[in-house]
Every structure is written in C-alpha cells, then in structure tokens.
Design a protein around this motif. Structure first.
Motif, PDB file in Angstrom:
ATOM      1  N   ASP A  59       0.815  -1.223   0.000  1.00 22.83           N
ATOM      2  CA  ASP A  59       0.000   0.000   0.000  1.00 22.83           C
ATOM      3  C   ASP A  59       0.848   1.272   0.000  1.00 22.83           C
ATOM      4  OD1 ASP A  59      -0.927   0.113   3.574  1.00 22.83           O
ATOM      5  OD2 ASP A  59       1.004   0.230   2.546  1.00 22.83           O
ATOM      6  N   GLY A  60       2.159   1.095  -0.067  1.00 25.26           N
ATOM      7  CA  GLY A  60       3.048   2.253  -0.172  1.00 25.26           C
ATOM      8  C   GLY A  60       3.580   2.784   1.143  1.00 25.26           C
ATOM      9  N   SER A  61       3.169   2.206   2.247  1.00 22.76           N
ATOM     10  CA  SER A  61       3.703   2.662   3.523  1.00 22.76           C
ATOM     11  C   SER A  61       5.165   2.249   3.635  1.00 22.76           C
ATOM     12  CB  SER A  61       2.899   2.108   4.686  1.00 22.76           C
ATOM     13  OG  SER A  61       2.908   0.710   4.684  1.00 22.76           O
ATOM     14  N   THR A  62       5.940   3.073   4.287  1.00 22.81           N
ATOM     15  CA  THR A  62       7.387   2.872   4.329  1.00 22.81           C
ATOM     16  C   THR A  62       7.920   2.815   5.747  1.00 22.81           C
ATOM     17  OG1 THR A  62       7.743   5.256   4.155  1.00 22.81           O
ATOM     18  CG2 THR A  62       7.729   3.997   2.098  1.00 22.81           C
ATOM     19  N   HIS A  63       9.055   2.154   5.884  1.00 24.69           N
ATOM     20  CA  HIS A  63       9.738   2.057   7.166  1.00 24.69           C
ATOM     21  C   HIS A  63      11.231   2.166   6.919  1.00 24.69           C
ATOM     22  CE1 HIS A  63       6.071   0.751   9.261  1.00 24.69           C
ATOM     23  NE2 HIS A  63       5.816   0.085   8.148  1.00 24.69           N
ATOM     24  N   TYR A  64      11.926   2.819   7.853  1.00 25.29           N
ATOM     25  CA  TYR A  64      13.360   3.024   7.707  1.00 25.29           C
ATOM     26  C   TYR A  64      14.073   2.710   9.005  1.00 25.29           C
ATOM     27  CZ  TYR A  64      11.741   5.681   3.664  1.00 25.29           C
ATOM     28  OH  TYR A  64      11.130   6.051   2.496  1.00 25.29           O
ATOM     29  N   THR A  65      15.292   2.219   8.861  1.00 27.32           N
ATOM     30  CA  THR A  65      16.104   2.085  10.043  1.00 27.32           C
ATOM     31  C   THR A  65      16.518   3.477  10.507  1.00 27.32           C
ATOM     32  OG1 THR A  65      17.966   0.837  10.966  1.00 27.32           O
ATOM     33  CG2 THR A  65      18.338   1.912   8.856  1.00 27.32           C
ATOM     34  N   ASP A  66      16.764   3.632  11.800  1.00 29.36           N
ATOM     35  CA  ASP A  66      16.976   4.957  12.358  1.00 29.36           C
ATOM     36  C   ASP A  66      18.110   5.726  11.690  1.00 29.36           C
ATOM     37  OD1 ASP A  66      16.141   4.138  15.842  1.00 29.36           O
ATOM     38  OD2 ASP A  66      14.885   4.650  14.111  1.00 29.36           O
ATOM     39  N   SER A  67      19.141   5.026  11.294  1.00 28.52           N
ATOM     40  CA  SER A  67      20.323   5.708  10.769  1.00 28.52           C
ATOM     41  C   SER A  67      20.089   6.382   9.420  1.00 28.52           C
ATOM     42  CB  SER A  67      21.491   4.730  10.655  1.00 28.52           C
ATOM     43  OG  SER A  67      21.193   3.688   9.753  1.00 28.52           O
ATOM     44  N   LYS A  69      16.741   7.488   8.455  1.00 26.94           N
ATOM     45  CA  LYS A  69      15.490   8.255   8.478  1.00 26.94           C
ATOM     46  C   LYS A  69      15.753   9.722   8.146  1.00 26.94           C
ATOM     47  CE  LYS A  69      12.711   5.519  11.698  1.00 26.94           C
ATOM     48  NZ  LYS A  69      12.149   5.438  13.065  1.00 26.94           N
ATOM     49  N   GLY A  70      14.900  10.259   7.281  1.00 22.74           N
ATOM     50  CA  GLY A  70      15.050  11.641   6.883  1.00 22.74           C
ATOM     51  C   GLY A  70      16.049  11.863   5.767  1.00 22.74           C
ATOM     52  N   VAL A  83      11.907  -1.018  -7.949  1.00 19.46           N
ATOM     53  CA  VAL A  83      12.008  -0.426  -6.623  1.00 19.46           C
ATOM     54  C   VAL A  83      13.182   0.539  -6.645  1.00 19.46           C
ATOM     55  CG1 VAL A  83      12.176  -0.857  -4.145  1.00 19.46           C
ATOM     56  CG2 VAL A  83      11.252  -2.620  -5.641  1.00 19.46           C
ATOM     57  N   TYR A  84      13.036   1.661  -5.968  1.00 19.43           N
ATOM     58  CA  TYR A  84      14.071   2.692  -5.976  1.00 19.43           C
ATOM     59  C   TYR A  84      14.462   3.069  -4.545  1.00 19.43           C
ATOM     60  CZ  TYR A  84      12.107   3.192 -10.661  1.00 19.43           C
ATOM     61  OH  TYR A  84      11.646   2.946 -11.928  1.00 19.43           O
ATOM     62  N   LEU A  85      15.671   3.572  -4.422  1.00 23.58           N
ATOM     63  CA  LEU A  85      16.115   4.120  -3.150  1.00 23.58           C
ATOM     64  C   LEU A  85      16.835   5.427  -3.429  1.00 23.58           C
ATOM     65  CD1 LEU A  85      16.212   3.571  -0.069  1.00 23.58           C
ATOM     66  CD2 LEU A  85      18.536   2.699  -0.422  1.00 23.58           C
ATOM     67  N   GLN A  86      16.208   6.520  -3.042  1.00 21.62           N
ATOM     68  CA  GLN A  86      16.838   7.828  -3.141  1.00 21.62           C
ATOM     69  C   GLN A  86      17.591   8.092  -1.853  1.00 21.62           C
ATOM     70  OE1 GLN A  86      16.935  10.142  -5.722  1.00 21.62           O
ATOM     71  NE2 GLN A  86      18.390  11.215  -4.401  1.00 21.62           N
ATOM     72  N   MET A  87      18.881   8.345  -1.970  1.00 21.73           N
ATOM     73  CA  MET A  87      19.733   8.552  -0.799  1.00 21.73           C
ATOM     74  C   MET A  87      20.301   9.954  -0.851  1.00 21.73           C
ATOM     75  SD  MET A  87      21.720   4.882  -0.723  1.00 21.73           S
ATOM     76  CE  MET A  87      22.625   5.233  -2.228  1.00 21.73           C
ATOM     77  N   ASN A  88      20.030  10.738   0.161  1.00 27.70           N
ATOM     78  CA  ASN A  88      20.524  12.112   0.252  1.00 27.70           C
ATOM     79  C   ASN A  88      21.414  12.270   1.474  1.00 27.70           C
ATOM     80  OD1 ASN A  88      18.918  12.794  -2.004  1.00 27.70           O
ATOM     81  ND2 ASN A  88      17.171  13.272  -0.671  1.00 27.70           N
ATOM     82  N   ASN A  89      22.212  13.317   1.437  1.00 24.32           N
ATOM     83  CA  ASN A  89      23.084  13.641   2.559  1.00 24.32           C
ATOM     84  C   ASN A  89      23.879  12.414   3.016  1.00 24.32           C
ATOM     85  OD1 ASN A  89      24.285  15.245   4.509  1.00 24.32           O
ATOM     86  ND2 ASN A  89      22.634  14.948   5.991  1.00 24.32           N
TER      87      ASN A  89
END
Length: 120
Positions: A59-67, A69-70, A83-89
């Motif tokens: 359904d598109g809900s997401t979860h991230y490990t703390d390191s 997040k954001g 599937v994609y993963l956009q990684m910033n900073n």
C-alpha cells in the motif's frame, strides 16, 4: 537465474546524493505478484551483517532504520516492477553493497548488489 538486479551505485562525496534502482524480472514477478509483496533495500558493509535499511509495503507505507530516516526514500513502480532508493546527505557510514529483496528476504532472490562508496 537472476531475478532482482540492482544498479545506480558508485562513488559519491559526503553530503551527496545517489539513486539506486532495482529491476525485478517479469518472468518471475508478474505485476500482480510484485504488487503484493513487501519489498526492501538491504545493505552490507565490510565486516558487518546485512541489514534492512528501508521497506515499502504493497500500500506504499514505508519504514526506515533509524540511521537513514530523513535521508533515504524508498519507492516502487509496480507497473514497471521496479524499486528505488533515493539517498541524500550521504556519509561514509553509508558505504556498503546495497541489495533489494522481499521483506522478509527470500534467499534465492539475492542479486549481486550495487556498491555505494561515500568518500572525499
């Protein structure tokens, strides 16, 4: 038989961005099956165990490990079985081989991964 193919890795400077892609074989994952699966991005750094860093449900809900997040964003395109993963900073601690797989993982689906190296 390769079923999940990761791409988009490379060398990036600290603070930079990278976008990873994962293509699921339509011979194995028809759109209906793909759309029904929880999917995730995992990573493994030298000397460390493989860890799940981001997951996305049907359904598109997401979860991230703390390191991450954001900083990281996982997304999916069911019509393209991608599937994609956009990684910033990014920071040097993000250096690892990144893999996509189901959540929980399916052993036979592990691909070669894509190396992400964060270094100045």
């Amino acid at each position: 038989q390769v079923q999940l193919v990761e791409s988009g890795g490379g060398l990036v400077h600290p603070g930079g961005s990278q976008r990873l892609s994962c293509a699921a074989s339509r011979n194995i994952f028809g759109i209906t099956v793909f759309s029904s699966k929880d999917l995730g991005w995992y990573r493994q750094a030298p000397g460390n165990q493989r860890e799940l860093v981001a997951a996305i449900s049907p359904d598109g809900s997401t979860h991230y490990t703390d390191s991450v997040k954001g900083r990281f964003t996982i997304s999916r395109d069911n019509a393209k079985t991608m599937v994609y993963l956009q990684m910033n900073n990014l920071n040097p601690e993000d250096t690892a081989v990144y893999y996509c797989n189901t959540v929980p993982h399916t052993f036979r689906y592990w691909g070669q991964g894509t190396q992400v190296t964060v270094s100045s």
